[in-house]
Design a protein around this motif. Structure first.
Motif, PDB file in Angstrom:
ATOM      1  N   ALA A 224       0.823  -1.211   0.000  1.00 27.52           N
ATOM      2  CA  ALA A 224       0.000   0.000   0.000  1.00 27.52           C
ATOM      3  C   ALA A 224       0.857   1.261   0.000  1.00 27.52           C
ATOM      4  N   GLY A 225       2.072   1.138   0.511  1.00 26.84           N
ATOM      5  CA  GLY A 225       2.962   2.292   0.555  1.00 26.84           C
ATOM      6  C   GLY A 225       3.735   2.531  -0.729  1.00 26.84           C
ATOM      7  N   PHE A 226       3.544   1.683  -1.748  1.00 29.61           N
ATOM      8  CA  PHE A 226       4.320   1.849  -2.974  1.00 29.61           C
ATOM      9  C   PHE A 226       4.079   3.183  -3.673  1.00 29.61           C
ATOM     10  N   PRO A 227       2.835   3.642  -3.836  1.00 29.89           N
ATOM     11  CA  PRO A 227       2.650   4.926  -4.540  1.00 29.89           C
ATOM     12  C   PRO A 227       3.448   6.082  -3.925  1.00 29.89           C
ATOM     13  N   LEU A 228       3.499   6.141  -2.603  1.00 29.05           N
ATOM     14  CA  LEU A 228       4.268   7.208  -1.951  1.00 29.05           C
ATOM     15  C   LEU A 228       5.760   7.001  -2.190  1.00 29.05           C
ATOM     16  N   LEU A 229       6.221   5.750  -2.071  1.00 23.78           N
ATOM     17  CA  LEU A 229       7.633   5.462  -2.327  1.00 23.78           C
ATOM     18  C   LEU A 229       7.983   5.771  -3.779  1.00 23.78           C
ATOM     19  N   ASP A 230       7.085   5.471  -4.685  1.00 25.37           N
ATOM     20  CA  ASP A 230       7.269   5.768  -6.099  1.00 25.37           C
ATOM     21  C   ASP A 230       7.508   7.262  -6.303  1.00 25.37           C
ATOM     22  N   THR A 231       6.666   8.070  -5.684  1.00 25.26           N
ATOM     23  CA  THR A 231       6.797   9.528  -5.804  1.00 25.26           C
ATOM     24  C   THR A 231       8.134  10.015  -5.256  1.00 25.26           C
ATOM     25  N   ARG A 232       8.511   9.514  -4.088  1.00 28.91           N
ATOM     26  CA  ARG A 232       9.758   9.960  -3.460  1.00 28.91           C
ATOM     27  C   ARG A 232      10.984   9.542  -4.269  1.00 28.91           C
ATOM     28  N   LEU A 233      10.952   8.346  -4.842  1.00 25.09           N
ATOM     29  CA  LEU A 233      12.085   7.887  -5.646  1.00 25.09           C
ATOM     30  C   LEU A 233      12.201   8.698  -6.931  1.00 25.09           C
ATOM     31  N   ARG A 234      11.089   9.053  -7.521  1.00 22.52           N
ATOM     32  CA  ARG A 234      11.125   9.888  -8.723  1.00 22.52           C
ATOM     33  C   ARG A 234      11.719  11.261  -8.403  1.00 22.52           C
ATOM     34  N   GLU A 235      11.305  11.826  -7.276  1.00 28.20           N
ATOM     35  CA  GLU A 235      11.852  13.127  -6.866  1.00 28.20           C
ATOM     36  C   GLU A 235      13.347  13.024  -6.597  1.00 28.20           C
ATOM     37  N   ALA A 236      13.769  11.934  -5.910  1.00 24.39           N
ATOM     38  CA  ALA A 236      15.183  11.759  -5.580  1.00 24.39           C
ATOM     39  C   ALA A 236      16.028  11.589  -6.836  1.00 24.39           C
ATOM     40  N   ALA A 237      15.519  10.834  -7.809  1.00 25.10           N
ATOM     41  CA  ALA A 237      16.259  10.634  -9.063  1.00 25.10           C
ATOM     42  C   ALA A 237      16.379  11.945  -9.816  1.00 25.10           C
ATOM     43  N   GLY A 238      15.305  12.740  -9.807  1.00 22.16           N
ATOM     44  CA  GLY A 238      15.345  14.033 -10.480  1.00 22.16           C
ATOM     45  C   GLY A 238      16.334  14.987  -9.844  1.00 22.16           C
ATOM     46  N   LYS A 239      16.376  14.993  -8.521  1.00 20.18           N
ATOM     47  CA  LYS A 239      17.324  15.853  -7.813  1.00 20.18           C
ATOM     48  C   LYS A 239      18.757  15.444  -8.079  1.00 20.18           C
ATOM     49  N   ALA A 240      19.003  14.112  -8.123  1.00 20.87           N
ATOM     50  CA  ALA A 240      20.360  13.617  -8.403  1.00 20.87           C
ATOM     51  C   ALA A 240      20.804  14.052  -9.792  1.00 20.87           C
TER      52      ALA A 240
END
Length: 344
Positions: A132-148
């Motif tokens: 159930a927590g995947f959508p939130l993790l998905d969002t955070r990983l996308r943001e982290a990859a973009g910042k990197a």
């Protein structure tokens, strides 16, 4: 004109790779609970494994960093799906065996399948809370990859400015120090490839199961690493196909080794269940008779079938690990490392 893959900055390429894998996981996510889709959970797990491996392999490279807390969440999410997927694999094996076995085995399979299917259903129910927590993790990983990637681009500009200043002072044409995807990939491939070849050379028999487990994991990591390079030349395509051959063989053997323990546990459970029922029934019988559990013969035949399959797959793995083949594989890995680093 766009830069060749190997010449692009590490963070920029990894952002695209990570987003692609997150897209795969996002597409598989709603399929997990679809009873008509037997591959939904598998595809979701593969996407998570590829993502986790990519982040770990390049995590120590300058110019790219993902918060370790996100990596831990990703690992926990992948592990939460293990039991359900293992149960699915076991059910698939039982179904395949039932087609070519006799009545005793089919009796044991029917008894076992009924209980295993209920167990898998329970595992799927428990997955709901975990994924159930995947959508939130998905969002955070996308943001982290973009910042990197943005950080990487910023450093790239800074490097060019510094290089221009150095050129004025020293008259040199030094390139920036930030890693390019080709150099970083070559470094990881060389390290993983060397370790993998050592693991393959250590494969002997079934006495030390860990030596049969390690090459399977490292081989997966290598395939994930090569995935972005598939369209970059025949060497990469052929090497990935070779890795798939090894992965399939080691994967089948791994399933066999895991199944052996599960098969023994199921046979013991059946024996215990039958024994308790008969002890209870004996209290009502004037002259109770001792007979073997109903499906014991079926489990014995299943065990023999399983052992024959395991030995066959072990020989298949051992044949792949012979020295001449490993030497050819080493040469191909070295060629791929060289091509990754070469100007394109």
């Amino acid at each position: 004109m766009a830069k060749a893959l190997g010449q692009r900055r590490l963070g920029t390429v990894l952002e695209a790779v990570i987003l692609e894998m997150l897209d795969d996981a996002r597409q598989a996510y709603p399929r997990i609970q679809d009873p008509e889709d037997s591959e939904g959970l598998h595809d979701f797990r593969v996407a998570l494994r590829r993502l986790r491996s990519t982040i770990k392999e390049f995590g120590d490279q300058p110019g790219f960093a993902i918060d370790k807390a996100l990596l831990r969440q990703l690992t926990a999410l992948a592990r939460a799906t293990n039991d359900a997927r293992d149960g699915e694999v076991m059910l698939a094996w039982l179904d395949s065996v039932a087609e070519s076995t006799g009545a005793p085995e089919r009796g044991a399979i029917g008894w076992w399948r009924e209980r295993l299917a209920a167990q898998v259903e329970q595992e799927y129910a428990s997955i709901d809370a975990s994924v159930a927590g995947f959508p939130l993790l998905d969002t955070r990983l996308r943001e982290a990859a973009g910042k990197a990637a943005l950080k990487d681009k910023g450093k790239d500009k800074d490097s060019k400015k510094k290089d221009k200043n150095k050129d004025k002072k020293k008259g040199s044409n030094k390139a920036g120090k930030e890693p390019r995807f080709g150099d970083a990939s070559a470094q990881v491939l060389a390290r993983l490839g060397e370790g993998w070849l050592e693991e393959l050379a250590a494969v002997k028999g079934r006495e030390e199961e860990e030596t049969l487990h390690r090459p399977r994991i490292t081989g997966k990591r290598l395939r994930y690493l090569l995935r972005p390079w598939r369209e970059q030349g025949e060497v990469f395509a052929e090497l990935e196909e070779e890795l798939k051959t090894f992965q399939d063989a080691f994967g089948d053997l791994h399933d066999d080794l895991v199944r052996g323990d599960v098969l023994t546990t199921a046979a013991l459970l059946h024996t215990e269940e039958e024994t308790l029922d008969r002890l209870e029934a004996a209290l009502e019988q004037a002259s109770p008779r001792a007979t073997a559990p109903r499906h014991l013969r079926g489990f014995m035949l299943l065990h023999a079938h399983h052992e024959a399959q395991t030995e066959q797959n072990l020989k298949r793995v051992q044949a792949l690990c012979r020295k001449p083949r490993l030497e050819r594989l080493e040469a191909r890995i070295n060629e791929a490392v060289t091509l990754m680093k070469a100007p394109q």
